[in-house]
Design a protein around this motif. Structure first.
Motif, PDB file in Angstrom:
ATOM      1  N   ALA A 176       0.811  -1.276  -0.034  1.00  0.00           N
ATOM      2  CA  ALA A 176      -0.183  -0.047   0.014  1.00  0.00           C
ATOM      3  C   ALA A 176       0.812   1.423   0.122  1.00  0.00           C
ATOM      4  O   ALA A 176       0.555   2.168  -0.684  1.00  0.00           O
ATOM      5  N   ILE A 177       2.040   1.221   0.775  1.00  0.00           N
ATOM      6  CA  ILE A 177       2.894   2.261   1.083  1.00  0.00           C
ATOM      7  C   ILE A 177       3.657   2.668  -0.410  1.00  0.00           C
ATOM      8  O   ILE A 177       3.846   3.852  -0.892  1.00  0.00           O
ATOM      9  N   VAL A 186       2.894   7.768  -6.470  1.00  0.00           N
ATOM     10  CA  VAL A 186       2.042   8.935  -7.141  1.00  0.00           C
ATOM     11  C   VAL A 186       2.191  10.232  -6.395  1.00  0.00           C
ATOM     12  O   VAL A 186       1.496  11.124  -6.553  1.00  0.00           O
ATOM     13  N   ARG A 187       3.038  10.223  -5.337  1.00  0.00           N
ATOM     14  CA  ARG A 187       3.196  11.342  -4.522  1.00  0.00           C
ATOM     15  C   ARG A 187       3.662  12.588  -5.577  1.00  0.00           C
ATOM     16  O   ARG A 187       3.274  13.696  -5.171  1.00  0.00           O
ATOM     17  N   PRO A 188       4.664  12.381  -6.476  1.00  0.00           N
ATOM     18  CA  PRO A 188       4.793  13.640  -7.080  1.00  0.00           C
ATOM     19  C   PRO A 188       3.563  14.110  -7.893  1.00  0.00           C
ATOM     20  O   PRO A 188       3.571  15.510  -8.232  1.00  0.00           O
ATOM     21  N   SER A 227      -4.209  10.005  -9.316  1.00  0.00           N
ATOM     22  CA  SER A 227      -3.797  10.018  -7.824  1.00  0.00           C
ATOM     23  C   SER A 227      -5.048   8.999  -7.002  1.00  0.00           C
ATOM     24  O   SER A 227      -4.693   8.018  -6.292  1.00  0.00           O
ATOM     25  N   TRP A 228      -6.255   8.960  -7.374  1.00  0.00           N
ATOM     26  CA  TRP A 228      -7.487   8.217  -6.936  1.00  0.00           C
ATOM     27  C   TRP A 228      -7.083   6.650  -7.454  1.00  0.00           C
ATOM     28  O   TRP A 228      -7.160   5.876  -6.510  1.00  0.00           O
ATOM     29  N   SER A 229      -6.380   6.479  -8.466  1.00  0.00           N
ATOM     30  CA  SER A 229      -6.046   5.238  -8.853  1.00  0.00           C
ATOM     31  C   SER A 229      -5.196   4.486  -7.950  1.00  0.00           C
ATOM     32  O   SER A 229      -5.242   3.400  -7.629  1.00  0.00           O
ATOM     33  N   ALA A 230      -4.241   5.344  -7.676  1.00  0.00           N
ATOM     34  CA  ALA A 230      -3.142   4.805  -6.605  1.00  0.00           C
ATOM     35  C   ALA A 230      -3.655   4.512  -5.463  1.00  0.00           C
ATOM     36  O   ALA A 230      -3.362   3.641  -4.723  1.00  0.00           O
ATOM     37  N   ALA A 251      -8.858  16.082  -3.088  1.00  0.00           N
ATOM     38  CA  ALA A 251      -7.877  15.113  -3.186  1.00  0.00           C
ATOM     39  C   ALA A 251      -6.665  15.018  -2.294  1.00  0.00           C
ATOM     40  O   ALA A 251      -6.208  13.949  -1.993  1.00  0.00           O
ATOM     41  N   ARG A 252      -6.142  16.353  -2.071  1.00  0.00           N
ATOM     42  CA  ARG A 252      -5.149  16.257  -1.130  1.00  0.00           C
ATOM     43  C   ARG A 252      -5.586  15.749   0.282  1.00  0.00           C
ATOM     44  O   ARG A 252      -4.965  14.800   1.020  1.00  0.00           O
ATOM     45  N   SER A 253      -6.887  16.062   0.820  1.00  0.00           N
ATOM     46  CA  SER A 253      -7.273  15.267   2.134  1.00  0.00           C
ATOM     47  C   SER A 253      -7.417  13.941   2.154  1.00  0.00           C
ATOM     48  O   SER A 253      -6.986  13.373   2.983  1.00  0.00           O
ATOM     49  N   GLY A 254      -8.134  13.297   0.851  1.00  0.00           N
ATOM     50  CA  GLY A 254      -7.974  12.057   0.725  1.00  0.00           C
ATOM     51  C   GLY A 254      -6.769  11.311   0.964  1.00  0.00           C
ATOM     52  O   GLY A 254      -6.762  10.225   1.385  1.00  0.00           O
ATOM     53  N   PHE A 255      -6.014  11.834   0.003  1.00  0.00           N
ATOM     54  CA  PHE A 255      -4.389  11.260   0.024  1.00  0.00           C
ATOM     55  C   PHE A 255      -3.866  11.246   1.381  1.00  0.00           C
ATOM     56  O   PHE A 255      -3.307  10.292   1.894  1.00  0.00           O
ATOM     57  N   GLN A 256      -3.917  12.421   2.272  1.00  0.00           N
ATOM     58  CA  GLN A 256      -3.434  12.634   3.603  1.00  0.00           C
ATOM     59  C   GLN A 256      -4.097  11.438   4.347  1.00  0.00           C
ATOM     60  O   GLN A 256      -3.673  11.113   5.226  1.00  0.00           O
ATOM     61  N   ALA A 257      -5.549  11.302   4.279  1.00  0.00           N
ATOM     62  CA  ALA A 257      -6.300  10.441   5.087  1.00  0.00           C
ATOM     63  C   ALA A 257      -5.481   9.010   5.089  1.00  0.00           C
ATOM     64  O   ALA A 257      -5.622   8.397   6.058  1.00  0.00           O
TER      65      ALA A 257
END
Length: 376
Positions: free
Chosen positions: A9-10, A16-18, A39-42, A104-110
């Protein structure tokens, strides 16, 4: 110790962080939309890794990870907001907003917070929770339930044994007539869950009968009955792309290009990785005299299935119309004989197919993950 599922997962998030870092409305709207979708796909890949593998996607995937205790409510809520943003930017007539980028950013941080990595792990908005396997994201221990020591001579609190004695705390006994309530509620909830699971299994098991009938009728040349069957199948399975693919093909063959476009666009939006839907969009664009756009959609289909003879053949036709006869010949050779062979006979004169304006709401490659340059 981090489990294998966590490492996978990590790794999916690291890749996709960049893309997440460059999310900014200052870019072209198509690029912003493509970054949100990628980003969502990752994130979906990371969620499936936490489950050890799964065919679920979207809200169903988030719900399953939540039900297994791998996400808390705040994480799941933020991820669903990310999913909603992805769905919005996937629409070709939609322009991304600040809210979409923030979601998108909030979901990724979650999901970072759930895994205990990245900036999300230090964000108070998303408390860390335990994920399967190791101790990453382990929450603090619950507060002690030991009652405070009473002052000398003060009476003990109800249900608490007096220090130095052998008396037990009182045992709670529910009031008569109220014991069935929780059990009944739990039973009803379980029945509803079983019914929902059975419906989901039925709704996703195989092709609907109307679709199978439509394919037979289409093959037999009964186009009126086939169209009715495909429309019924689309109503029965609103998230299935194939009925819309066939409806787009029939409309294109009838010369009804506006309907052909709408049906092809619906199919691509429902299943962005469906090669038949991608191929049909390419054939629509080719018939609408946009070979330069058709090439990009055929190429997307070939990235998924490079052995698709039909996609190879019509890719050659689109390249031929662009005047790239040498590259087109390679695709014709891969495809062999077919309906596209007529394109191979004569190359169009220069300027025969000038670039035009796509129809209103036309699907462009920026609305989905970008396709690479074709390399036979």
């Amino acid at each position: 110790m981090i489990s294998t599922n966590q490492r996978s997962a990590i790794a999916a998030l690291d890749a996709v962080r960049p893309v997440v870092a460059r999310l900014d409305l200052a870019g072209h709207p198509d690029d912003v939309a493509a970054d949100v979708i990628e980003s969502w796909s990752a994130v979906e890949t990371a969620l499936r890794s936490l489950l050890g593998g799964s065919a679920l996607a979207g809200q169903a995937l988030v719900s399953e990870v939540r039900q297994r205790g791998l996400l808390d409510y705040a994480h799941a809520h933020a991820l669903l907001g990310f999913l909603a943003a992805r769905d919005r930017v996937s629409r070709t007539d939609y322009r991304p907003t600040d809210s979409d980028v923030d979601a998108a950013r909030s979901g990724f941080q979650a999901i970072e917070a759930a895994l205990g990595v990245g900036i999300g792990a230090d964000t108070a908005t998303y408390p860390t929770v335990r994920v399967s396997g190791g101790g990453v994201g382990t929450p603090p221990p619950p507060p002690s339930t030991t009652p405070p020591r009473a002052a000398p001579g003060a009476p003990a609190a109800p249900g608490v044994a007096t220090p130095g004695t052998t008396a037990r705390p009182d045992v709670y006994e529910p009031t008569a007539g109220r014991g069935r309530g929780p059990g009944l509620i739990i039973g009803v909830v379980l029945l509803l869950l079983v019914a929902a699971a059975a419906y989901w299994a039925w709704a996703n098991s195989g092709d609907p009968a109307a679709f199978k009938d439509g394919v037979v009728q289409f093959t037999q040349g009964n186009r009126v009955a086939a169209r009715r069957s495909f429309e019924q199948a689309a109503a029965d399975r609103p998230k299935m792309a194939l009925p819309h693919v066939y409806l787009a093909r029939m409309a294109r063959q009838d010369g009804d290009l506006p309907r052909a476009f709408n049906e092809a666009k619906t199919a691509v939006q429902l299943e962005p990785q469906n090669t038949l839907a991608l191929r049909e969009m390419g054939q629509y664009l080719l018939q609408a005299q946009h070979p330069e756009q058709a090439v990009k959609w055929f190429e997307r289909a070939l990235r998924i299935d490079g052995t698709d003879r039909v996609a190879n053949g019509w890719m050659g036709c689109a390249l031929q119309r662009q005047g790239n006869a040498e590259l087109a010949a390679r695709f014709f050779q891969r495809a062999g004989q077919g309906d596209w062979t007529a394109c191979q006979q004569t190359a169009p004169p220069p300027g025969a197919y000038p670039p035009g304006t796509l129809p209103p709401g036309a699907v462009t490659p920026g609305a989905l993950p970008p396709a690479p340059v074709p390399r036979p």
